[in-house]
Design an enzyme around this catalytic site. Structure first.
Site, PDB file in Angstrom:
ATOM      1  N   LYS A  26       0.806  -1.240   0.000  1.00 28.68           N
ATOM      2  CA  LYS A  26       0.000   0.000   0.000  1.00 28.68           C
ATOM      3  C   LYS A  26       0.835   1.284   0.000  1.00 28.68           C
ATOM      4  O   LYS A  26       0.366   2.326  -0.451  1.00 28.68           O
ATOM      5  CB  LYS A  26      -0.941   0.017   1.217  1.00 28.68           C
ATOM      6  CG  LYS A  26      -2.144  -0.891   1.084  1.00 28.68           C
ATOM      7  CD  LYS A  26      -3.066  -0.706   2.285  1.00 28.68           C
ATOM      8  CE  LYS A  26      -4.307  -1.552   2.159  1.00 28.68           C
ATOM      9  NZ  LYS A  26      -5.260  -1.290   3.249  1.00 28.68           N
ATOM     10  N   ASP A  46     -10.231   3.374   2.380  1.00 26.60           N
ATOM     11  CA  ASP A  46     -10.475   2.714   3.676  1.00 26.60           C
ATOM     12  C   ASP A  46     -11.214   3.619   4.667  1.00 26.60           C
ATOM     13  O   ASP A  46     -12.187   3.197   5.300  1.00 26.60           O
ATOM     14  CB  ASP A  46      -9.145   2.263   4.305  1.00 26.60           C
ATOM     15  CG  ASP A  46      -8.574   1.040   3.601  1.00 26.60           C
ATOM     16  OD1 ASP A  46      -9.353   0.267   3.010  1.00 26.60           O
ATOM     17  OD2 ASP A  46      -7.334   0.870   3.637  1.00 26.60           O
TER      18      ASP A  46
END
Ligand code: ATR
Length: 286
Positions: A72, A108
């Site tokens: 990520k 997220d």
């Protein structure tokens, strides 16, 4: 059987190792529901191959991809553009490929925010919020909450230096919103009393046989909405104790689904069939 042909557009999931991810099931159910010729495929990519794989994707029929552990952060160096929120989080979990260019997003925190809105009918605007943990999930959630006008973020972590470092990053971007709270009951109690929402972003609660509740239950109060990013089990000990007090509670399943909803919308520009995604997720866990 679903159609795959030369016109099929792919969405990847890059990570290593990938294990059993819910995303392929959820996203493919959504594409099928919308009758889109798209296919979501997991691709295990080792760290040393990430750059080559990412650069090759626009040359194939990829419309975008998700990025998961451990890529990520690293993936950001291979993108053409990074959205502001993802930049302040310092991690990307969704990439859109458009006209050969790669743009990174982080959905997220947005997933968490949507879950709070849909499930608990809560907005964070003007709210004081207590956050346990300072890892990747805490970063995504806290930056998103700060961006969406939370009044005060109390950040408490086992390793205090990490809480301090996250607070510094939040405040340099969004003004003096965040405060680091040491893992000392008196300090925690004071902050929790002042909070309307409490969020556990640590993994504590995932293994009910060995895990305890991540904070002393005596610190909870009935006016709190208590949220957990843990989604399996659905009802962690933290949520069970909060329910006993009459608190509103929310598991991490919504965050997981709605981060996918946001990603679907980034790739397709079409409103995601969120009920279908929910059904696919429920079937996956049951
Ligand atoms: P994620 O990306 O899921 O947030 P992470 O970046 O590894 O995962 O962060 C894990 C968070 O959970 C950290 O805040 C970690 O605390 P430390 O910074 O002190 O390591 C917290 N955490 C994990 N296990 C914990 C435990 N047993 N007790 C308390 N905090 C824990």
């Amino acid at each position: 059987m679903r159609r795959v042909d030369s016109k099929t557009k792919y969405i990847g999931l890059l990570g290593y190792p990938l294990g059993h991810s819910i995303s392929p099931i959820m996203q493919n159910a959504a594409f099928e529901n919308k009758n889109m010729n798209n296919l979501y495929i997991p691709i295990e990519v080792r760290k040393e191959d990430l750059g080559q794989v990412v650069r090759a994707m626009p040359k194939m029929n990829f419309r975008g991809f998700n990025v998961t552990i451990p890529h990520k952060i690293e993936v950001m160096s291979y993108l053409d553009e990074i959205d502001d929120l993802a930049k302040s989080i310092g991690a990307v979990n969704t990439v859109l490929i458009k006209d050969g260019r790669l743009k990174g997003y982080n959905t997220d925190g947005i997933g968490f925010l949507r879950s709070l809105g849909y499930e608990l009918k809560l907005s964070v605007d003007g709210k004081n919020i207590f956050i346990l943990g300072s890892g990747g999930a805490a970063r995504a959630i806290s930056m998103t909450l700060a961006m969406n006008m939370a009044n005060r973020l109390y950040i408490c972590n086992r390793t205090y230096e990490k809480a301090e470092s996250l607070v510094k990053d939040i405040n340099s971007k969004y003004g003096n919103v965040a405060v680091a709270i040491p893992l000392v009951e008196e300090k925690m109690e004071e902050a929790i009393k002042d909070a309307e929402i409490l969020i556990n972003t640590t993994s504590v609660g995932t293994y009910p046989d060995v895990d305890d509740i991540p904070i002393n239950k005596a610190l909870l109060h009935s006016k709190l909405a208590v949220c957990d990013v843990v989604y399996n089990p659905r009802k962690t000990k933290l949520l069970q104790e909060a329910e006993k007090l009459g608190c509103k509670t929310m598991s991490g399943l919504g965050m997981l689904i709605y981060q996918g909803e946001e990603a679907f919308e980034i790739w397709t520009g079409v409103k995601a069939p969120v009920e279908t995604m929910f059904e696919a997720a429920e079937a996956f866990f049951n």
